[in-house]
Design an enzyme around this catalytic site. Structure first.
Site, PDB file in Angstrom:
ATOM      1  N   VAL A 118      60.943  29.617  21.043  1.00  0.00           N
ATOM      2  CA  VAL A 118      61.584  30.703  21.523  1.00  0.00           C
ATOM      3  C   VAL A 118      62.378  31.735  20.663  1.00  0.00           C
ATOM      4  O   VAL A 118      63.113  32.588  20.957  1.00  0.00           O
ATOM      5  CB  VAL A 118      62.429  30.278  22.613  1.00  0.00           C
ATOM      6  CG1 VAL A 118      61.791  29.826  23.913  1.00  0.00           C
ATOM      7  CG2 VAL A 118      63.660  28.988  22.024  1.00  0.00           C
ATOM      8  N   HIS A 133      57.139  30.111  26.252  1.00  0.00           N
ATOM      9  CA  HIS A 133      58.033  29.531  26.929  1.00  0.00           C
ATOM     10  C   HIS A 133      59.366  30.680  26.684  1.00  0.00           C
ATOM     11  O   HIS A 133      60.321  30.115  27.038  1.00  0.00           O
ATOM     12  CB  HIS A 133      58.477  28.348  26.175  1.00  0.00           C
ATOM     13  CG  HIS A 133      57.557  27.138  26.586  1.00  0.00           C
ATOM     14  ND1 HIS A 133      57.429  25.991  25.608  1.00  0.00           N
ATOM     15  CD2 HIS A 133      56.415  27.039  27.406  1.00  0.00           C
ATOM     16  CE1 HIS A 133      56.567  25.257  26.182  1.00  0.00           C
ATOM     17  NE2 HIS A 133      55.690  25.978  27.066  1.00  0.00           N
ATOM     18  N   CYS A 141      69.084  38.046  34.894  1.00  0.00           N
ATOM     19  CA  CYS A 141      69.529  37.547  36.104  1.00  0.00           C
ATOM     20  C   CYS A 141      68.958  36.475  36.679  1.00  0.00           C
ATOM     21  O   CYS A 141      67.565  36.473  36.959  1.00  0.00           O
ATOM     22  CB  CYS A 141      69.861  38.757  36.965  1.00  0.00           C
ATOM     23  SG  CYS A 141      70.789  38.067  38.548  1.00  0.00           S
ATOM     24  N   GLY A 208      52.653  21.931  13.836  1.00  0.00           N
ATOM     25  CA  GLY A 208      54.194  21.679  14.511  1.00  0.00           C
ATOM     26  C   GLY A 208      54.327  21.422  15.863  1.00  0.00           C
ATOM     27  O   GLY A 208      55.556  21.797  16.386  1.00  0.00           O
ATOM     28  N   THR A 209      53.509  20.648  16.580  1.00  0.00           N
ATOM     29  CA  THR A 209      53.791  20.491  18.035  1.00  0.00           C
ATOM     30  C   THR A 209      53.769  18.804  18.380  1.00  0.00           C
ATOM     31  O   THR A 209      52.539  18.655  17.912  1.00  0.00           O
ATOM     32  CB  THR A 209      53.129  21.399  19.167  1.00  0.00           C
ATOM     33  OG1 THR A 209      53.423  21.163  20.432  1.00  0.00           O
ATOM     34  CG2 THR A 209      51.597  21.084  18.948  1.00  0.00           C
ATOM     35  N   ASN A 234      50.651  18.603  11.369  1.00  0.00           N
ATOM     36  CA  ASN A 234      51.759  17.900  11.738  1.00  0.00           C
ATOM     37  C   ASN A 234      51.703  16.563  10.455  1.00  0.00           C
ATOM     38  O   ASN A 234      50.990  15.885  10.430  1.00  0.00           O
ATOM     39  CB  ASN A 234      51.551  17.222  13.052  1.00  0.00           C
ATOM     40  CG  ASN A 234      52.929  17.044  13.596  1.00  0.00           C
ATOM     41  OD1 ASN A 234      53.892  16.262  12.904  1.00  0.00           O
ATOM     42  ND2 ASN A 234      53.260  17.327  14.992  1.00  0.00           N
TER      43      ASN A 234
HETATM   44  N1  APR Z   1      55.485  21.062   9.846  1.00  0.00           N
HETATM   45  C1  APR Z   1      54.637  20.847  10.908  1.00  0.00           C
HETATM   46  N2  APR Z   1      55.065  20.056  11.939  1.00  0.00           N
HETATM   47  C2  APR Z   1      56.510  19.330  11.956  1.00  0.00           C
HETATM   48  C3  APR Z   1      57.414  19.871  10.831  1.00  0.00           C
HETATM   49  C4  APR Z   1      56.730  20.582   9.599  1.00  0.00           C
HETATM   50  N3  APR Z   1      57.428  20.935   8.663  1.00  0.00           N
HETATM   51  N4  APR Z   1      58.563  19.280  11.094  1.00  0.00           N
HETATM   52  C5  APR Z   1      58.289  18.226  12.383  1.00  0.00           C
HETATM   53  N5  APR Z   1      57.087  18.657  12.843  1.00  0.00           N
HETATM   54  C6  APR Z   1      56.412  18.088  14.068  1.00  0.00           C
HETATM   55  C7  APR Z   1      57.030  16.978  14.495  1.00  0.00           C
HETATM   56  O1  APR Z   1      56.531  15.599  13.938  1.00  0.00           O
HETATM   57  C8  APR Z   1      56.871  17.231  16.114  1.00  0.00           C
HETATM   58  O2  APR Z   1      55.474  16.438  16.218  1.00  0.00           O
HETATM   59  O3  APR Z   1      57.052  19.224  14.926  1.00  0.00           O
HETATM   60  C9  APR Z   1      56.699  18.749  16.300  1.00  0.00           C
HETATM   61  C10 APR Z   1      57.808  19.097  17.043  1.00  0.00           C
HETATM   62  O4  APR Z   1      57.661  18.356  18.399  1.00  0.00           O
HETATM   63  P1  APR Z   1      58.672  18.723  19.592  1.00  0.00           P
HETATM   64  O5  APR Z   1      60.179  18.614  19.109  1.00  0.00           O
HETATM   65  O6  APR Z   1      58.393  18.036  20.765  1.00  0.00           O
HETATM   66  O7  APR Z   1      58.517  20.520  19.805  1.00  0.00           O
HETATM   67  P2  APR Z   1      57.330  21.038  20.689  1.00  0.00           P
HETATM   68  O8  APR Z   1      56.139  20.258  20.446  1.00  0.00           O
HETATM   69  O9  APR Z   1      57.576  22.377  20.115  1.00  0.00           O
HETATM   70  O10 APR Z   1      57.713  20.979  22.115  1.00  0.00           O
HETATM   71  C11 APR Z   1      57.037  21.756  23.087  1.00  0.00           C
HETATM   72  O11 APR Z   1      58.469  21.125  24.785  1.00  0.00           O
HETATM   73  O12 APR Z   1      60.463  20.636  25.358  1.00  0.00           O
HETATM   74  C12 APR Z   1      59.741  21.875  25.337  1.00  0.00           C
HETATM   75  O13 APR Z   1      59.863  23.901  25.706  1.00  0.00           O
HETATM   76  C13 APR Z   1      59.972  22.852  24.928  1.00  0.00           C
HETATM   77  O14 APR Z   1      58.706  24.574  23.490  1.00  0.00           O
HETATM   78  C14 APR Z   1      59.058  22.984  23.647  1.00  0.00           C
HETATM   79  C15 APR Z   1      57.921  22.303  24.115  1.00  0.00           C
END
Ligand code: APR
Length: 271
Positions: A118, A133, A141, A208-209, A234
């Site tokens: 976001v 998201h 509102c 990065g997810t 990741n």
């Molecule tokens: N490069 C790549 N990946 C990374 C790095 C980096 N420098 N640092 C951390 N990570 C990885 C972590 O290992 C983790 O797997 O990024 C990931 C972040 O995971 P989350 O914190 O779960 O975030 P995300 O996957 O974006 O969450 C998805 O969940 O809660 C909802 O809406 C929220 O958009 C979010 C969604």
């Protein structure tokens, strides 16, 4: 860049680059990890300071806002201040340069960038991106959905819990962030864009997810079902067991090397 990577990573980056050079359609899904090197905590990083007693999942929901709008709104004001001075990192710039390269070189490759984030760091880096998201910087509102413009908080502003709650000019309802909360539907057009891109791509890259939250996490499965090769960037393992190439390093390290491999092998963009 490539030469600076550990040998075991170089092999995988070269494999990914070889496939990406000829891929016609690429779909990229980013998560909080792509902004980690910009100093923005990931979604599942432990919260800090005043908010350390709360889990993000317990605040980012319609019920939490109904029960305590002041608390939830103040949390988002705090999150906005947190990202206020953050800038794109090499991963954001590599993705934006990739999109620019495709345009300038009049390449036939189609690159669709989808984000769960976001923050607006992809846009700041110059990317065209679809947000699944919502947007931390936008508000609406909670009753009539009318968009609401809130004065941008400066880093110096203190979040004052007693005055931050705002009311809609149209109906008087509380103003909420324009963000998709747990249990809410994703924006229809954004989801359609993401589904179409995942279902028709040759290569799907998740960057990065944690691949924990659906429906976004289902895009990789949709891509695989339609024959795509899956690449994951990741530094940590994820439950995404269907990945073909794992680039286990930070996005800010991998993405510039990946882009270098793609561009170095192709003709220079036409002037
Ligand atoms: N490069 C790549 N990946 C990374 C790095 C980096 N420098 N640092 C951390 N990570 C990885 C972590 O290992 C983790 O797997 O990024 C990931 C972040 O995971 P989350 O914190 O779960 O975030 P995300 O996957 O974006 O969450 C998805 O969940 O809660 C909802 O809406 C929220 O958009 C979010 C969604």
């Amino acid at each position: 860049m490539l030469a600076e990577l550990p040998p075991e990573l170089i092999v995988h980056v070269q494999h990914a680059t070889t496939l990406l050079r000829t891929a016609q359609r690429v779909c990229i899904l980013t998560g909080a990890g792509v902004s980690a090197e910009s100093g923005i905590p990931t979604f599942r990083d432990k919260q800090t300071g005043l908010w350390s007693q709360y889990r993000a999942e317990d605040l980012a929901s319609p019920d939490a806002f109904t029960q305590n709008p002041q608390l939830v709104w103040s949390w988002y004001q705090w999150r906005r201040q947190l990202v206020q001075d953050k800038k794109p990192n090499p991963a954001h710039y590599a993705l934006a340069q990739w999109q620019e390269y495709i345009t300038l070189s009049q390449s036939a490759q189609q690159l669709t960038l989808i984000t769960q984030n976001v923050d607006d760091l992809h846009e700041q880096a110059g990317s065209t991106v679809t947000h699944l998201h919502g947007h931390l910087g936008r508000n609406r509102c909670s009753q009539c959905d009318t968009p609401y413009i809130v004065p941008t908080l400066s880093a110096a502003d203190q979040v004052n819990f007693s005055i931050d709650l705002l009311n809609c000019d149209q109906c008087g309802g509380y103003i909420r962030p324009d963000i998709v909360w747990f249990g809410e539907s994703l924006p229809v057009n954004a989801w359609q864009t993401a589904e179409d891109a995942a279902a028709n791509c040759d290569i799907f890259i998740s960057i990065g997810t944690s691949s924990l939250v659906y429906p976004a996490a289902g895009l990789a499965h949709l891509a695989q079902k339609n024959g795509a090769t899956l690449i994951e960037v990741n530094p940590n393992p994820t439950p995404n067991t269907i990945v073909n190439i794992t680039l286990a390093a930070a996005a800010g390290v991998v993405m510039p090397a990946l882009l270098q491999g793609i561009i170095d092998s192709c003709p220079t963009p036409k002037d």
